[in-house]
Design a protein around this motif. Structure first.
Motif, PDB file in Angstrom:
ATOM      1  N   GLY A 146     -10.701  -3.120  -0.668  1.00  0.00           N
ATOM      2  CA  GLY A 146     -10.108  -2.958   0.647  1.00  0.00           C
ATOM      3  C   GLY A 146     -10.697  -3.919   1.662  1.00  0.00           C
ATOM      4  N   PHE A 184       0.815  -1.216   0.000  1.00  0.00           N
ATOM      5  CA  PHE A 184       0.000   0.000   0.000  1.00  0.00           C
ATOM      6  C   PHE A 184       0.848   1.265   0.000  1.00  0.00           C
ATOM      7  CE2 PHE A 184       0.632  -1.447   4.343  1.00  0.00           C
ATOM      8  CZ  PHE A 184       0.984  -0.298   5.040  1.00  0.00           C
ATOM      9  N   PRO A 200      -3.790   0.205  -5.462  1.00  0.00           N
ATOM     10  CA  PRO A 200      -3.411   1.573  -5.103  1.00  0.00           C
ATOM     11  C   PRO A 200      -2.297   1.613  -4.064  1.00  0.00           C
ATOM     12  CG  PRO A 200      -5.461   0.963  -4.026  1.00  0.00           C
ATOM     13  CD  PRO A 200      -5.136  -0.145  -4.984  1.00  0.00           C
ATOM     14  N   ARG A 201      -1.287   2.408  -4.345  1.00  0.00           N
ATOM     15  CA  ARG A 201      -0.176   2.579  -3.403  1.00  0.00           C
ATOM     16  C   ARG A 201       0.132   4.070  -3.293  1.00  0.00           C
ATOM     17  NH1 ARG A 201       4.851  -0.974  -4.801  1.00  0.00           N
ATOM     18  NH2 ARG A 201       4.559  -0.045  -6.861  1.00  0.00           N
ATOM     19  N   CYS A 247      -3.770   4.777   3.335  1.00  0.00           N
ATOM     20  CA  CYS A 247      -2.873   4.947   2.187  1.00  0.00           C
ATOM     21  C   CYS A 247      -3.590   4.585   0.896  1.00  0.00           C
ATOM     22  CB  CYS A 247      -1.617   4.089   2.355  1.00  0.00           C
ATOM     23  SG  CYS A 247      -0.378   4.760   3.498  1.00  0.00           S
ATOM     24  N   GLN A 248      -4.337   3.489   0.918  1.00  0.00           N
ATOM     25  CA  GLN A 248      -5.084   3.088  -0.274  1.00  0.00           C
ATOM     26  C   GLN A 248      -6.122   4.141  -0.642  1.00  0.00           C
ATOM     27  OE1 GLN A 248      -6.543  -0.741   1.024  1.00  0.00           O
ATOM     28  NE2 GLN A 248      -4.868  -1.850   0.042  1.00  0.00           N
ATOM     29  N   ASN A 249      -6.864   4.618   0.348  1.00  0.00           N
ATOM     30  CA  ASN A 249      -7.894   5.617   0.074  1.00  0.00           C
ATOM     31  C   ASN A 249      -7.294   6.924  -0.436  1.00  0.00           C
ATOM     32  OD1 ASN A 249     -10.120   4.060   0.682  1.00  0.00           O
ATOM     33  ND2 ASN A 249     -10.262   4.739   2.806  1.00  0.00           N
ATOM     34  N   LEU A 264      -6.195   6.400  -4.002  1.00  0.00           N
ATOM     35  CA  LEU A 264      -7.333   6.308  -4.919  1.00  0.00           C
ATOM     36  C   LEU A 264      -7.992   7.666  -5.142  1.00  0.00           C
ATOM     37  CD1 LEU A 264      -8.975   2.979  -3.711  1.00  0.00           C
ATOM     38  CD2 LEU A 264      -7.976   3.397  -5.968  1.00  0.00           C
ATOM     39  N   GLN A 287      -2.857   0.946   6.103  1.00  0.00           N
ATOM     40  CA  GLN A 287      -3.135   0.387   4.783  1.00  0.00           C
ATOM     41  C   GLN A 287      -4.393   1.005   4.190  1.00  0.00           C
ATOM     42  OE1 GLN A 287      -4.638  -3.748   4.448  1.00  0.00           O
ATOM     43  NE2 GLN A 287      -2.840  -4.121   3.169  1.00  0.00           N
ATOM     44  N   ARG A 288      -5.470   1.055   4.976  1.00  0.00           N
ATOM     45  CA  ARG A 288      -6.723   1.602   4.460  1.00  0.00           C
ATOM     46  C   ARG A 288      -6.556   3.060   4.057  1.00  0.00           C
ATOM     47  NH1 ARG A 288     -12.358   1.131   7.693  1.00  0.00           N
ATOM     48  NH2 ARG A 288     -12.163  -1.025   6.931  1.00  0.00           N
TER      49      ARG A 288
END
Length: 286
Positions: free
Chosen positions: A269, A18, A38-39, A98-100, A103, A95-96
């Motif tokens: 996610g 992530f 997504p990272r 960073c991904q959000n 995105l 993680q959540r």
């Protein structure tokens, strides 16, 4: 729940990358692969130039400070409590977020590119399933947008079930991730050190012998959140494939902007909720 299942779930979660070591300079990539995995890119600011200005607040996922980097700022620095994924099935907050953040940055970029070309992104107007959510998020990718008809042709070729996304709601700007060594927190003045935070029955704290993941955001000033503005953002998140959480909080909105990105869950996610997504975008929490 068996210990083997727990270990397997945690191991699986850890394998999902992530973070990207590439400095956040310029717009992000917006390919279909970028949207599938997504990272978040690394913050280009240096830790040595960071000035800790004030504590802001803490919650279940982390603690927030008001900071600046040299003459730049102010920014919001969110440091996450968990240095590693916890040993039971739940989402991993760094993680959540960073991904959000990655995105939403990609979605913003796609929206700007389409607006510059006088085009709109076409999404399912009434998504209800996980497949719908994945497809709507993928609609912002380069490949999907190139396959869409020109805007002038939308009226004649667009099926009624589609919605044209021509504007993106105001999003909190993200400047990337960085790591905060525990000794940096220990060296802070007492007025700036992170206090323990208790949320319901859970007590959270940061240890000085660990290294923590943090994200740098724009600092959003306190302000009333107009219900109509919040509703438009909630509608957009739903159309883009994000589900709500079971316990969204009104304090996570400031001046009509969602400031806690753990309040939404991307379709790929951990913890994306089909039952909540099927019910629609929801309404501003009270």
């Amino acid at each position: 729940m068996s210990s083997d299942y727990v270990e397997s779930r945690v191991a699986s979660q850890r394998r999902i990358a992530f973070r990207d070591d590439t400095p956040m300079v310029g717009p992000p990539g917006t390919t279909a692969t970028d949207f599938k995995m997504p990272r978040l890119r690394r913050c280009p600011f240096t830790l040595d130039s960071m000035i800790w200005e004030a504590r802001v607040d803490g919650g279940i996922d982390g603690y927030v400070w008001k900071v600046s980097f040299g003459a730049k700022g102010p920014f919001a620095l969110k440091v996450f409590w968990d240095a590693e994924p916890v040993d039971f099935p739940t989402y991993y907050a760094p993680q959540r977020e960073c991904q959000n953040a990655a995105l939403l940055q990609m979605i913003q970029t796609a929206g700007e590119q389409e607006a510059a070309a006088s085009r709109a992104v076409l999404v399912n107007a009434k998504p209800t399933t996980w497949d719908d959510a994945v497809a709507n998020l993928a609609a912002f990718s380069d490949e999907a947008r190139l396959a869409q008809p020109a805007r002038a042709d939308h009226a004649s070729v667009m099926p009624p079930r589609f919605h044209q996304v021509s504007t993106i709601p105001r999003m909190k700007r993200c400047y990337g991730w960085l790591t905060i060594p525990g000794h940096v927190l220990r060296e802070l003045d007492w007025s700036l050190r992170p206090p323990p935070v208790q949320v319901d029955m859970i007590k959270r704290h940061l240890a000085f012998d660990r290294e923590y993941i943090a994200i740098v955001y724009e600092f959003v000033e306190e302000g009333e959140s107009d219900p109509d503005t919040v509703q438009k953002a909630l509608d957009f998140f739903w159309l883009a494939g994000f589900s709500r959480t079971f316990s969204p909080l009104s304090k996570n909105w400031k001046s009509g902007v969602l400031v806690d990105l753990s309040d939404i869950i991307p379709p790929r996610g951990y913890g994306w909720k089909a039952d909540l997504y099927e019910k629609g975008p929801g309404s501003p929490c009270t």
